[in-house]
Design a protein around this motif. Structure first.
Motif, mmCIF file in Angstrom:
data_model
loop_
_atom_site.group_PDB
_atom_site.id
_atom_site.type_symbol
_atom_site.label_atom_id
_atom_site.label_comp_id
_atom_site.label_asym_id
_atom_site.label_seq_id
_atom_site.Cartn_x
_atom_site.Cartn_y
_atom_site.Cartn_z
ATOM 1 N N TRP A 190 0.827 -1.170 0.026
ATOM 2 C CA TRP A 190 0.064 0.076 -0.091
ATOM 3 C C TRP A 190 0.861 1.431 0.074
ATOM 4 O O TRP A 190 0.660 1.981 -0.982
ATOM 5 C CB TRP A 190 -0.878 -0.153 1.048
ATOM 6 N N ASP A 222 -2.440 -4.554 -2.247
ATOM 7 C CA ASP A 222 -3.663 -3.836 -1.302
ATOM 8 C C ASP A 222 -4.530 -3.061 -2.658
ATOM 9 O O ASP A 222 -4.580 -3.607 -3.574
ATOM 10 C CB ASP A 222 -2.756 -3.004 -0.446
ATOM 11 N N ASP A 223 -5.321 -2.093 -1.982
ATOM 12 C CA ASP A 223 -6.437 -1.610 -2.966
ATOM 13 C C ASP A 223 -5.579 -1.224 -4.274
ATOM 14 O O ASP A 223 -4.595 -0.931 -4.445
ATOM 15 C CB ASP A 223 -6.571 -0.082 -2.236
ATOM 16 N N ARG A 283 -10.011 1.322 -10.586
ATOM 17 C CA ARG A 283 -9.682 2.002 -9.393
ATOM 18 C C ARG A 283 -8.213 2.783 -9.289
ATOM 19 O O ARG A 283 -7.342 1.963 -8.861
ATOM 20 C CB ARG A 283 -9.595 0.866 -7.988
ATOM 21 N N TRP A 319 -6.661 -7.518 -1.191
ATOM 22 C CA TRP A 319 -7.186 -6.683 -0.363
ATOM 23 C C TRP A 319 -8.912 -6.595 -1.004
ATOM 24 O O TRP A 319 -8.902 -6.578 -2.233
ATOM 25 C CB TRP A 319 -6.674 -5.162 -0.759
ATOM 26 N N ARG A 321 -15.269 9.028 2.182
ATOM 27 C CA ARG A 321 -14.321 8.498 1.353
ATOM 28 C C ARG A 321 -14.918 8.173 0.104
ATOM 29 O O ARG A 321 -14.832 7.206 -0.569
ATOM 30 C CB ARG A 321 -13.639 7.255 1.895
ATOM 31 N N LYS A 329 -7.135 -9.062 3.082
ATOM 32 C CA LYS A 329 -7.038 -7.982 3.838
ATOM 33 C C LYS A 329 -8.592 -7.416 3.463
ATOM 34 O O LYS A 329 -8.892 -7.011 2.720
ATOM 35 C CB LYS A 329 -5.945 -6.963 3.682
ATOM 36 N N ASP A 331 -11.159 -4.813 4.475
ATOM 37 C CA ASP A 331 -11.062 -3.425 4.859
ATOM 38 C C ASP A 331 -12.793 -2.920 5.095
ATOM 39 O O ASP A 331 -13.782 -3.481 4.634
ATOM 40 C CB ASP A 331 -10.470 -2.565 3.928
ATOM 41 N N ASN A 379 -14.006 1.049 5.374
ATOM 42 C CA ASN A 379 -13.353 2.546 5.517
ATOM 43 C C ASN A 379 -14.374 3.551 5.796
ATOM 44 O O ASN A 379 -13.969 4.806 5.525
ATOM 45 C CB ASN A 379 -12.417 3.044 4.289
ATOM 46 N N CYS A 436 -9.566 -5.057 8.894
ATOM 47 C CA CYS A 436 -8.837 -3.818 8.731
ATOM 48 C C CYS A 436 -10.003 -2.605 8.727
ATOM 49 O O CYS A 436 -11.036 -3.078 8.030
ATOM 50 C CB CYS A 436 -8.002 -3.580 7.810
ATOM 51 N N SER A 479 -10.064 1.423 8.254
ATOM 52 C CA SER A 479 -9.196 2.401 8.123
ATOM 53 C C SER A 479 -7.882 2.279 9.343
ATOM 54 O O SER A 479 -7.835 3.130 10.263
ATOM 55 C CB SER A 479 -9.726 3.847 8.387
ATOM 56 N N GLY A 480 -7.460 1.029 9.410
ATOM 57 C CA GLY A 480 -6.366 0.640 10.401
ATOM 58 C C GLY A 480 -7.263 -0.087 11.634
ATOM 59 O O GLY A 480 -8.145 -0.950 11.039
ATOM 60 N N TRP A 504 -5.375 -5.286 11.314
ATOM 61 C CA TRP A 504 -4.374 -4.081 11.222
ATOM 62 C C TRP A 504 -4.742 -3.156 12.138
ATOM 63 O O TRP A 504 -5.607 -2.445 12.177
ATOM 64 C CB TRP A 504 -4.831 -3.817 9.609
ATOM 65 N N ASP A 536 -3.371 2.495 10.670
ATOM 66 C CA ASP A 536 -2.777 2.893 9.609
ATOM 67 C C ASP A 536 -1.469 3.822 10.136
ATOM 68 O O ASP A 536 -0.701 4.053 9.010
ATOM 69 C CB ASP A 536 -3.611 3.849 8.866
HETATM 70 C C1 DGJ Z 1 -7.150 1.867 4.427
HETATM 71 C C2 DGJ Z 1 -6.329 0.875 5.139
HETATM 72 O O1 DGJ Z 1 -6.389 0.997 6.551
HETATM 73 C C3 DGJ Z 1 -5.223 0.892 4.435
HETATM 74 O O2 DGJ Z 1 -4.172 -0.207 5.178
HETATM 75 C C4 DGJ Z 1 -5.228 0.431 3.220
HETATM 76 O O3 DGJ Z 1 -5.760 -0.875 2.846
HETATM 77 C C5 DGJ Z 1 -6.366 1.364 2.291
HETATM 78 N N1 DGJ Z 1 -7.448 1.314 3.060
HETATM 79 C C6 DGJ Z 1 -6.366 1.034 1.164
HETATM 80 O O4 DGJ Z 1 -7.619 1.913 0.630
#
Ligand code: DGJ
Length: 694
Positions: A301, A331-332, A338, A376, A406, A439, A441, A443, A476, A478-479, A495, A498
């Motif tokens: 990432w 990752d993303d 994207r 991800w 976001r 992973k 996520d 967010n 995860c 956002s962390g 995770w 971040d």
């Molecule tokens: C938020 C995550 O916490 C980051 O580590 C990363 O994976 C981003 N998203 C990707 O968009």
């Protein structure tokens, strides 16, 4: 008539009493009672006096306090019938199912056609009581609030610790004084969140990390919780935990709380942390065989963000594997169109511009470097700018005119067709490619609190895990926005943040260890110039901080100079040599009367070895470091103690504390009582001390 029951672990006892068939109450929770304790006497002893200005009897602080008993505080449940009329339950004990480790209490309210069930289970290895409550109704009812079985809180405490936080600063500890009335934590964000980790620790007066009594609570739910810590006018205290109120949007004949994990310690806050860490390791996470031993991660990432180029990713993968990485996580940025975070969530198919021949060329390369491949997803989310949204505008949770987060909305995970779509899309990627890790996520917060949402997510993960049991999943948000035990029942790693700033991370890791073991706590070596704090930190600090949990890297390895590569490879090799015991060790926080220092000791389960990480956040007020006292060692055993990174002592450390040159052999008593003299060090550094029992 009095009925009593007890549940015991080696180090704690729980006693419940019911008088005259009323809803039972916990009359004792704490240090293990003698086997011969007469519980009827104990029940009588728990009776309090009555004086002027009071009712003629003290209403019971039961496991579900009832308004119908004139309870002078928050009730354990709030329900309405279909017409919206508030019900005032009045339960009578109906049956009890009790053995050495289990206690199931069923109460019935015939007038309102309600059945209440409390379920307690005790786990000796982790010194844990796990309990939940259930309500059943003959007719559908609306639930506003249901608490897991209510615990009385200790009277010998003057304050409690609860948790808050924010993006890149999770697990902040708040010290809140006990005062008259309610201390309420209510989380309507629809996820456990950075802001409201669902935990509470109530220390007795004078409890420290290493000593004293405390009770810990953790509510294992990922959808947002409500916590009530209340002091009643008569001085009694209660603790309630449940799903956020009014998060059940539909009437039903059955509701259930998530598990509440409760533990008592007489070894300070570390006793609490050790119990939670053990419980997660032994009873909660199920790690697939491919993920054992825990592989060193590389996550791309912070190296490439959305800018995926196969040749570049291959180069990065080769370098990461040379440093010691064993799993490469894409990752993303690999799907839909994207190229930034404004688009494509929901379109879970490969971006053919970036990956014209699919993922296979990259995966083959990663595997040829001896690494596993991970990927991800952010399954619960959707961008307005996505083909999936255009095809299914009715899949949103909430309305399209809500504020976005976001640039994204949330999918309604309770919808079966949403679950089916996500299952098929994710399953296809997993089936067509050799992938060992996701992973997962999440967010943004939900538009409103909805318990069905998280039940849908759990269901989807269960279904994917049943079809792809070899795949590990990391939670995860956002962390560290979803680091609760509910998520860990369905995933195997969090995770944590971040923030890859090692100084910030040290603090976050230190506090999270009150609940989370190393084994599930991801920690990565970030870029030299930290992307979230702007700080430049030395590789040695960054690498040791990552090596103190489940280790990984996240920088672009092409930025590393020779010295950095050497140090990182060495520390990574050290971590691999030690992970067989480190990942099963207990993290114990050390007490240091110096705000500049954060120190913890990771002690092997068999007590045969330990490692201490003593991080210096800033300069100390006094000139020289205070001796560092260790913990939980055998007083009469001898330990060989070595300063692992003695070569890091700067020139300004001019003296000769013994550890700087040699190994010491000292008793547990000395190490715990007097402590170790460490060399002077610059701020933003870390000492690593290894110990072996002789
Ligand atoms: C938020 C995550 O916490 C980051 O580590 C990363 O994976 C981003 N998203 C990707 O968009």
């Amino acid at each position: 008539m009095i009925e009593t029951w007890r549940l015991d672990c080696t180090h704690q006892s729980l006693v419940l009493v019911s008088s005259l068939n009323a809803m039972p109450a916990i009359v004792y929770y704490g240090d293990r009672l003698p086997d011969e304790e007469n519980l009827e006497e104990l029940a009588k002893a728990s009776q309090m006096d009555v004086t002027g200005g009071m009712l003629d009897e003290n209403p019971s602080l039961s496991i579900c306090p009832e308004a119908s008993h004139i309870f002078p505080g928050q009730q354990g449940m709030v329900v309405r019938n279909q017409e919206g009329k508030l019900l005032l339950p009045k339960f009578k004990l109906q049956s009890v199912d009790h053995n050495e480790t289990h206690l199931i209490i069923t109460c019935r309210d015939d007038e309102n056609s309600l059945t209440y069930i409390a379920n307690f289970e005790c786990y000796d290895f982790s010194n844990m009581v796990v309990c939940f409550a259930e309500i059943k109704s003959d007719e559908p009812i609306h639930l506003s609030w249901l608490s897991a079985p209510v615990f009385p809180a200790p009277q010998q405490a003057s304050h409690m610790f609860d948790f808050s936080g924010r993006w890149i600063d999770e697990f902040q500890i708040n010290q809140v004084p006990w005062t008259m009335g309610v201390h309420l934590r209510e989380n309507f964000t629809g996820r456990s969140g950075h802001e409201h980790f669902p935990g509470l620790i109530i220390p007795h007066q004078n409890t420290t990390n290493r000593s004293g009594q405390a009770i810990g609570f953790h509510y294992g739910w990922s959808g947002g919780h409500r916590m009530v810590a209340e002091q009643l006018p008569d001085g009694r205290r209660q603790v309630q935990f449940g799903n956020a109120s009014n998060s059940e949007l539909l009437a039903s004949t059955q509701f259930k709380t998530a598990p509440l994990y409760v533990t008592f310690s007489k070894n300070g806050l570390n006793g609490i942390g050790k119990s939670y860490q053990r419980h997660v390791r032994k009873y909660i996470v199920k790690i697939p065989p491919k993920s054992e031993p825990r592989p060193v991660h590389y996550n791309c990432w912070e190296a490439v963000y959305f800018d995926h180029n196969i040749e570049e990713l291959k180069e990065i993968a080769s370098l990461a594997s040379k440093l010691g990485a064993e799993r490469f996580v894409l990752d993303d940025g690999w799907f839909g169109k994207r190229n930034d975070d404004t688009t494509s969530l929901g379109d879970w198919w490969l971006d053919e511009v970036k990956y014209p021949d699919g993922l296979t060329p990259l995966i083959d390369h990663v595997k040829s470097c001896g690494m596993q491949f991970g990927i991800w997803f952010e399954p619960e989310m959707i961008n307005p700018d996505s083909e999936t949204y255009k095809a299914h505008p009715n899949w949103l949770l909430g309305k399209a005119d809500q504020i976005q987060g976001r640039q994204q909305w949330v999918l309604d995970m309770a919808l079966q067709e949403v679950q089916n779509y996500l299952f098929n899309a994710i399953s296809k990627i997993l089936t067509e490619n050799d992938i060992s890790y996701i992973k997962w996520d999440h967010n943004r917060v939900l538009p409103y609190s909805d318990a069905a949402q998280i039940r849908g997510t759990y269901k989807l993960i269960n279904r994917l895990t049943a079809s792809h049991p070899e795949v590990e999943i990391e939670s995860c948000s956002s962390g560290g926005g979803r680091s609760d035990f509910g998520m860990l029942e369905h995933t195997q790693r969090v995770w944590l943040s971040d923030s890859n700033d090692a100084i910030e991370r040290l603090k976050i890791q230190h506090n999270s260890a009150l609940f989370l073991p190393s084994k599930v706590t991801g920690s990565h070596v970030g870029p030299r110039h930290c992307h979230t704090s702007g700080r430049v930190l030395d590789i040695e600090l960054r690498a040791w901080v990552a090596a103190s949990r489940h280790m990984g890297f996240e920088m672009d390895p092409r930025e590393l100079d020779e010295r950095e590569r050497k140090i990182l490879s060495e520390i990574c090799a050290w971590w691999k040599d030690n992970r067989h015991w480190l990942m099963e060790a207990n993290i114990l926080r050390l007490d240091v009367d110096d705000k500049a220092i954060i120190a913890e000791q990771q002690l092997a389960e068999d007590g045969e070895r330990f490692v201490v990480f003593a991080g210096m956040l800033e300069s100390s007020k006094q000139i020289l470091p205070r001796p560092l006292c260790l913990t939980s060692l055998e007083r009469n055993a001898y330990y060989e103690v070595t300063l692992k990174n003695k070569d890091s002592a700067p020139k300004l450390s001019r003296g000769s504390p013994f550890l700087k040159h040699q190994t010491l052999k000292l008793s547990g008593a000395y190490l715990m009582q007097q402590g170790l003299n460490l060399p002077w060090q610059f701020p933003q550094n870390i000492w690593v001390i290894e110990g072996k029992k002789l």
